[in-house]
Each structure stands twice: as structure tokens, then as C-alpha cells.
Design a protein around this motif. Structure first.
Motif, short mmCIF file in Angstrom:
data_model
loop_
_atom_site.label_atom_id
_atom_site.label_comp_id
_atom_site.label_asym_id
_atom_site.label_seq_id
_atom_site.Cartn_x
_atom_site.Cartn_y
_atom_site.Cartn_z
N GLY A 18 9.94 20.77 -2.12
CA GLY A 18 10.03 19.74 -3.89
C GLY A 18 8.35 19.09 -4.56
O GLY A 18 7.38 18.72 -3.79
N ASN A 19 8.09 18.40 -5.20
CA ASN A 19 7.74 17.84 -6.52
C ASN A 19 7.98 16.71 -7.41
O ASN A 19 9.39 17.24 -7.88
N LEU A 20 7.06 16.15 -7.43
CA LEU A 20 7.30 14.41 -8.14
C LEU A 20 6.33 15.56 -9.67
O LEU A 20 5.03 15.01 -9.01
N SER A 21 7.04 14.43 -10.98
CA SER A 21 6.14 14.00 -11.32
C SER A 21 5.95 13.22 -12.27
O SER A 21 7.98 12.82 -12.65
N LEU A 22 5.65 12.17 -12.62
CA LEU A 22 5.75 10.51 -13.49
C LEU A 22 4.75 10.01 -14.94
O LEU A 22 4.42 10.98 -14.83
N TYR A 23 5.97 10.68 -16.28
CA TYR A 23 5.42 11.20 -17.68
C TYR A 23 6.51 9.21 -18.04
O TYR A 23 6.43 8.47 -17.31
N ALA A 24 5.10 9.41 -19.18
CA ALA A 24 5.88 8.07 -20.60
C ALA A 24 4.99 8.38 -21.50
O ALA A 24 4.55 9.27 -21.74
N ASN A 25 5.85 7.48 -22.70
CA ASN A 25 5.73 7.54 -23.24
C ASN A 25 5.49 5.93 -23.94
O ASN A 25 5.50 4.86 -23.05
N ASP A 26 5.52 5.39 -25.44
CA ASP A 26 4.95 4.16 -25.45
C ASP A 26 5.56 2.96 -24.92
O ASP A 26 5.18 1.72 -24.77
N HIS A 27 7.43 3.34 -24.67
CA HIS A 27 7.93 2.33 -24.99
C HIS A 27 8.86 2.18 -23.33
O HIS A 27 9.80 2.16 -22.68
N SER A 28 8.94 4.09 -22.46
CA SER A 28 9.34 4.34 -21.43
C SER A 28 8.58 5.17 -20.68
O SER A 28 7.62 6.10 -21.15
N GLY A 59 0.63 -0.99 -0.02
CA GLY A 59 -0.19 0.04 0.12
C GLY A 59 0.96 0.86 0.08
O GLY A 59 2.07 1.14 0.18
N ASN A 60 0.22 2.15 0.73
CA ASN A 60 1.21 3.59 0.46
C ASN A 60 1.27 3.98 -0.99
O ASN A 60 1.87 4.86 -1.29
N ILE A 61 0.77 3.25 -2.09
CA ILE A 61 1.19 4.22 -3.68
C ILE A 61 0.58 5.57 -4.09
O ILE A 61 -0.40 5.57 -3.30
N ILE A 62 1.99 6.22 -3.75
CA ILE A 62 1.16 7.94 -4.47
C ILE A 62 1.55 8.19 -5.69
O ILE A 62 1.61 9.30 -6.53
N LEU A 63 2.80 7.31 -6.60
CA LEU A 63 2.04 7.52 -8.09
C LEU A 63 2.10 6.23 -8.69
O LEU A 63 1.98 5.36 -8.25
N CYS A 64 1.05 6.77 -10.01
CA CYS A 64 1.18 5.77 -11.04
C CYS A 64 0.27 5.99 -11.96
O CYS A 64 0.09 7.01 -12.57
N VAL A 95 -4.68 8.99 -6.94
CA VAL A 95 -3.19 9.03 -7.08
C VAL A 95 -3.34 8.75 -8.61
O VAL A 95 -4.17 8.73 -8.71
N SER A 96 -1.68 9.53 -9.00
CA SER A 96 -1.87 10.08 -10.23
C SER A 96 -0.44 10.13 -10.42
O SER A 96 0.51 9.45 -9.89
N SER A 97 0.02 10.95 -11.55
CA SER A 97 1.49 11.15 -12.12
C SER A 97 2.10 12.06 -10.92
O SER A 97 2.95 12.48 -11.56
N ARG A 98 2.00 12.69 -10.41
CA ARG A 98 1.78 13.84 -9.71
C ARG A 98 2.00 13.88 -7.84
O ARG A 98 0.83 13.16 -7.30
N ALA A 99 3.10 14.13 -7.45
CA ALA A 99 2.95 14.07 -5.89
C ALA A 99 3.88 14.84 -5.49
O ALA A 99 4.32 16.05 -5.87
N ILE A 100 3.84 15.71 -4.03
CA ILE A 100 4.74 16.63 -2.93
C ILE A 100 5.09 16.38 -2.14
O ILE A 100 5.11 14.77 -1.85
N ILE A 101 6.63 16.70 -2.65
CA ILE A 101 8.01 16.12 -1.00
C ILE A 101 8.33 17.37 -0.44
O ILE A 101 7.54 18.44 -0.86
N VAL A 102 9.00 16.74 0.65
CA VAL A 102 9.60 18.18 1.31
C VAL A 102 10.33 18.30 -0.13
O VAL A 102 11.06 18.38 -0.50
#
Length: 634
Positions: free
Chosen positions: A478-488, A397-402, A469-476
Motif C-alpha cells: 500500500g501507500n500513505l498520503s498526509l494532507y493538511a488544511n489551516d487547522h488539521s 530519526g527515520n522520519i518519512i512523512l512531514c 521526505v514529503s507527504s507520501r510514502a510506500i508501505i508493504v
């Protein structure tokens, strides 16, 4: 002899306004007219942007990108006119504009979670900019020039080109206000007296069309458009479909039309070849290819009848309907997300239902409401079945990015532990140990939480956290963003001041899963403003030192018929002053991933510059610098 006194003349700015759709995800433009009042010509006037009355100290250009955290705030643009001889006028303000999120009653989260994006613009992966100035099919860019209203098309015949001469003539006399696209066709909404008219052209548009006046909303699948009428006459159809002859997506069953007479449509969602309509009373109806979500089985219809559906998410071939309290129902392709095995169903129910659900081409990944566990289902080998490592992380559990790419998922928990699964060679490979360490380091050792980062000048305001939960999160700090294309996949970690904390890549090396050491050094020293993708490449807009709007790309190259390198003859045009990137993406197959490597898809990038010119490069356009104003004069 005394010299005559000279009187300083203050310039002024008039007609101050914001141009473009003021939507989250859009880049809008500040417009004004400089009046010298008999004095000198314009010098270096100063520009400012305000959110809820607070001046943004880090925004001083004519264009501004609207962020997720800006939603529901009020935007204002101002100008302090300055003459060439240094005379300074009074600050002039535009009206206030509310920054809206969502589009045509589909939320930004639903749009992000769906595989095929739900903006009536053929796209997937990273959502396209919301300004709708550039809309693409699978092979043609269509530019709507905001100053002249002219439409310019660039790309390959058969993908929305050529445009019928009758439509060209009409659009020269009646300027379009919004463009839409499917994979091979375009639609343009134009004003017509007190109403509007939708014009359609392209390879999937039939000769016989339904009434296309009085249109409220336009949606698109891969091959068809669906519309909601704004004020239909009593007893008249409330929705219509436009698509290939003999394709079930083009024909709305009469039973659905009759039901909508008493329960009006709210929004229409698209899979590859099927539509689902959500009504004001939370009901759902579907039509299209029976194997791609176009038919709702009787048992699922009974389940939906007891639900008030508020959100719908789609893979390419299945739908998942959600209520506000986590109840859900799925239908579509039996092995592509349209049915859920009992084991996964029980795990979701036991943890309070679904909080978020993210779609790949043929699989879903749900995040539960209770402990934020991840549960996937759908086609085996394409994201529907987790690896042992991913299953263990998901269960804790505790998934915050997907985030999903075409045939794989990547998740991370609040501590930065990450796993991927799906098609091997297409981002679904196990994450190497050294890359896992990079993920953990990018989280700064903090407990991340889902949320949208504020602008650097707004840091005194509380961060916008959210449950979903989606592709963005907040950290101390700063912040995080997770991106994708077809293969990476691409994780970007930024500090609160906008500087780069970490760049983490995973997936096919030739399609964005790797970048050169020199580019990594450059991006670590830059302020990365935004991220974009084609099928096999990524593009970023950065500030480098005192230079704003510099573009960098990596991934599949020009020789691979993609846009992961910038042609040498165009490099000077994207070294600065770029405000937005747009893409052409291809969707060549829904079936199994082709071994051993992806086929060439011919995607492209287009860069919009501050002066209203464009730079196009990639697989399906002629590499070029394009000036729409000069083109209009021909």
C-alpha cells in the motif's frame, strides 16, 4: 424475391488527441471526432489510456488524473468507436505525450514544500490541480473553457472582479492559453502573432505596466506578479514585476537586472510579499518587503556566493536556499524562519545537511540527509519550536512523512510513530494516544519509505522510492498520503488495489479534524481517487461501487462560510461524474493565530464534471450548477 444485401459500415474515430497540460497533477481529457461513414450514430465507444505502451486496465473514461509516479512517462489515448447498432471500428490512437513534472522550472517537490504554492496560482496546503483550467484569487474562480477558449469568472467583487470591459472584449477575440492569479488580481497569457501578451487586471495592478510581450514564465506572490521574458533584446531587462504602487515587491533593483544580463534567470520563487530569483549558474537574488525575505543580508549573500543553489523553499516571510549536496542558507524575518539558531544549525550540519525542508507560514522543518532527523526553527508557538514528544521522535530519526499546515507540523517515522507541534487548537496540539495508535495501524506494521505509489495496473513495475521526505510514502501492499488544511491533518492509507486501509484525523474538530461515523464508513468502503482542501474543509473524489466521480466533503460548514458540506440543491450533481475539484482559499493574516478559534475565511470548492459543467459552493460564491457552454451562448 431476394432481399438486397446490407453491408456493415465500420465507424471510425479521427482527430484523436489529449487536451490539457500533460503535467503531473493534472486531469487531462481525451478528445476525438466520431465518423459514422454513413452508418449509425455513435453508441458506447470504448476508451483506453496507455503509459509507455502499457494499457491501463483501471482507466476507461475520457479523463485521467496524472500521478507523481507517471512523471517522464509517455501518455497515449485511444478510442474504439462503436455505433448504436453495434458496429465496431478500429482502435485509433492519439500521438504520444510526455508527462512532465514541475512547472516553469520549479519542481513539484519545491511547490509542495513551499507554504504559498509556486504555480502562479494563489493557493496553499494541498496543491491545486496542474491543468490550470480553474484558477482562483482569494475570492473569485476563473474558468478557462478548453473547448471554446472563453473565460468565465464567478465570485466576489474586489478579488479580480469586475473585469475591465476593454479586457473582456479583447479576450473574446483573442483566446487565452493560460491563467495566473495573486490574491486579488488575475493575469491571462494570450497568443499574439509569433509571440504572446500578458493581460493583467485586479485590485493590485498599477496603471503603468512594464512591457508584457514575449513572456516565458509568470509567478505570483500574494499581491504581485513577476515574469521572465522569453527572448529579450540584448541589454534589455530579463525579468519584470507587476504589483501595488509603492510596494517594494513591485520594483526590481537595477543591480539585480544587471546581474541577470550575464547570468539568465531560471525560476522565480514567491513568499507573501517578496520574490527570489534563481539563475542558471545557481545564484540567488531577492527583492520585496525587507521583513519578508525581500532583502538578503550581507553575510547570507557571501554564503550564497559560494553555493550552487538548485532549490528554494519559502514560508510566508522567509526563504531557504538549498544545494544538491545539502548545503543551505536562510534569510527573511528574523523570528519567522529567516535566521536559524546555532543549536539547530549544528544539528543539521552534524547530520549531513538538509535533504528536505517543509514550510509553514512562519517556520521551517528540515529533514537531515544522514539519519533523516527532523529539525525545526522559526516563530515560537507556530511550528518553530518542538514539543518534548516531537523533539524526542525527531532526534531518533527515520522520519518519512512531514507536512505543515498554517501554524503547525506533523511528522511520522518509518514505524508509524507520529507527533505534532505548533499552535494549540490549530493542529499543533499533542496527538491523543488513541490517534497515535491509529497512525501506527495505518502503517500496516511495515517499515515505510518515502516514495510515490504506482497505479494498480502497474504493480509489476518497481515502486518509485526517493530520498526526499514529503507527504507520501510506500508501505508493504500500500501507500500513505498526509494532507493538511489551516487547522488539521489527514492521513490516508490505501492498499495497492486502491481500497481504503485507514483514515486518521488530527486537529480542530470543526475544520476537518473529525468526520461523522457514517462518512467514515462510506469512505472506508470507497476507492478514494484524490484529496483536496479549502481553509477549513476537505473534499475527496471517490469510486463507490460502479459509480465513478462521487464527491464527499467534511469540515467547516456552509454556516461557517466554508465548503465542508454540499448544498442539498446541488447534491445530485456531485454524486457521480466529477473528475476534479478546485478551491478558493483565503490568506487573511500572517501574524499570530487568533484565539480562541479561526475567523471565517469564505473559501469555496468547484467541481468539474465529465460533461464540462461545474458545481460551485462555499463561502464566497453563489452555490450553483454552471454550464460554461450555455453561458457562452448568452
Amino acid at each position: 424475391m431476394k432481399k438486397p444485401k446490407t453491408h456493415s459500415v465500420k465507424p471510425e474515430a479521427t482527430h484523436v488527441q489529449v487536451v490539457g497540460d500533460v503535467l503531473v497533477g493534472a486531469t487531462v481529457h481525451g478528445f476525438y471526432i466520431y465518423n459514422s461513414n454513413g452508418g449509425s450514430s455513435e453508441g458506447l465507444s470504448r476508451f483506453y489510456w496507455y503509459l509507455n505502451g502499457q494499457r491501463l486496465t483501471d482507466e476507461g473514461q475520457l479523463d485521467i488524473k496524472l500521478r507523481a509516479a507517471d512523471g517522464n512517462k509517455f501518455l497515449q489515448f485511444s478510442v474504439i468507436p462503436v455505433s448504436s447498432d453495434g458496429q465496431v471500428g478500429d482502435e485509433a490512437f492519439s500521438p504520444l505525450y510526455e508527462i512532465r513534472s514541475g512547472f516553469q522550472n520549479i519542481s513539484d517537490e519545491e511547490n509542495e514544500w513551499c507554504y504559498l504554492k509556486q504555480r502562479g496560482n494563489f493557493s496553499f496546503h494541498v496543491p491545486e490541480p496542474s491543468d490550470r483550467l480553474f484558477v482562483s484569487t482569494g475570492g473569485v474562480f476563473a474558468l478557462l473553457d478548453p473547448t471554446s477558449g472563453d473565460i468565465h469568472l464567478k465570485g466576489q467583487n474586489g478579488w479580480g472582479l469586475p473585469v475591465p470591459p476593454e479586457i473582456i472584449s479583447f479576450l473574446k477575440n483573442n483566446k487565452a492559453v493560460r491563467l495566473f492569479s495573486s490574491e486579488r488580481s488575475f493575469a491571462a497569457l494570450v497568443p499574439l502573432g509569433g509571440t504572446n501578451q500578458l493581460l493583467c487586471w485586479g485590485g493590485d495592478i498599477p496603471a503603468t505596466l512594464p512591457p508584457l510581450q514575449g513572456v516565458r514564465s509568470v509567478y505570483s506572490t500574494r499581491s504581485a506578479f513577476a515574469i521572465i521574458y522569453s527572448s529579450p533584446a540584448p541589454g534589455a531587462n530579463r525579468i519584470a514585476a507587476i504589483g501595488p504602487v509603492n510596494n517594494p515587491v513591485s520594483t526590481i533593483p537595477n543591480a539585480i537586472q544587471q546581474s541577470l544580463l550575464f547570468d539568465p534567470p531560471e525560476a522565480i520563487y514567491a513568499a507573501d510579499d517578496a520574490f527570489a530569483v534563481r539563475t542558471q549558474n545557481g545564484r540567488v537574488y531577492a527583492w520585496g518587503d525587507p521583513n519578508k525575505g525581500g532583502t538578503i543580508p550581507a553575510d547570507v549573500r557571501n554564503q550564497l556566493a559560494s553555493m550552487f543553489v538548485t532549490r528554494i523553499v519559502a514560508t510566508a516571510i522567509s526563504f531557504c536556499a538549498l544545494t544538491a549536496d545539502g548545503e543551505f542558507a536562510v534569510w527573511g524575518h528574523a523570528t519567522g524562519g529567516g535566521t536559524i539558531p546555532v543549536e539547530q544549525l549544528q544539528r543539521i550540519i552534524d547530520d549531513g545537511g538538509i535533504e528536505s525542508v517543509i514550510a509553514a507560514t512562519t517556520a521551517f522543518c528540515a529533514i537531515t540527509r544522514g539519519r533523516h532527523r527532523a529539525v525545526s526553527w522559526g516563530r515560537v508557538g507556530e511550528g518553530g519550536n518542538m514539543s518534548a514528544g516531537a523533539a524526542a521522535l525527531a532526534a531518533r530519526g527515520n522520519i518519512i512523512l512531514c507536512t505543515a499546515n498554517r501554524w503547525a507540523f506533523l511528522i511520522a517515522n518509518e514505524s508509524g510513530q507520529a507527533e505534532a507541534w505548533g499552535a494549540i487548537g490549530f493542529g499543533g496540539d499533542p496527538i491523543p494516544p488513541q490517534v497515535k495508535e491509529q497512525f501506527k495501524a495505518a502503517f500496516n506494521g511495515s517499515c515505510a519509505t518515502p516514495g510515490d505509489p504506482q497505479r494498480p495496473s502497474e504493480k509489476k513495475e518497481p515502486q518509485r522510492q526517493r530520498k526526499n521526505v514529503s507527504s507520501r510514502a510506500i508501505i508493504v501492499d500500500g501507500n500513505l498520503s498526509l494532507y493538511a488544511n489551516d487547522h488539521s491533518f489527514f492521513l490516508l492509507s490505501l492498499r495497492d488495489d486502491g481500497t481504503t486501509n485507514a483514515i486518521v484525523l488530527h486537529g480542530l474538530h470543526t475544520s476537518g479534524g473529525e468526520m461523522s461515523a457514517a462518512l467514515r464508513q462510506t469512505l472506508m468502503a470507497s476507492l478514494i481517487r484524490d484529496v483536496y482542501c479549502t481553509n477549513g474543509a476537505y473534499g475527496v473524489i471517490t469510486t463507490q461501487g460502479g459509480t465513478e466521480g462521487a464527491v464527499s466533503v467534511w469540515g467547516a460548514t456552509l454556516r461557517m462560510e466554508d465548503a465542508g458540506e454540499i448544498p442539498a440543491e446541488l447534491a445530485e450533481y456531485v454524486r457521480s461524474d466529477v473528475v476534479e475539484l478546485y478551491s478558493i482559499k483565503r490568506f487573511p493574516y500572517v501574524g499570530n493565530p487568533p484565539p480562541p478559534r479561526p475567523v471565517h475565511n469564505d473559501p469555496s470548492f468547484a467541481a468539474r464534471r465529465t460533461d464540462g459543467t461545474y458545481v460551485l459552493w462555499g463561502g464566497n460564491v453563489d452555490n450553483q450548477y454552471f454550464d460554461p457552454h450555455a453561458e457562452s451562448k448568452k
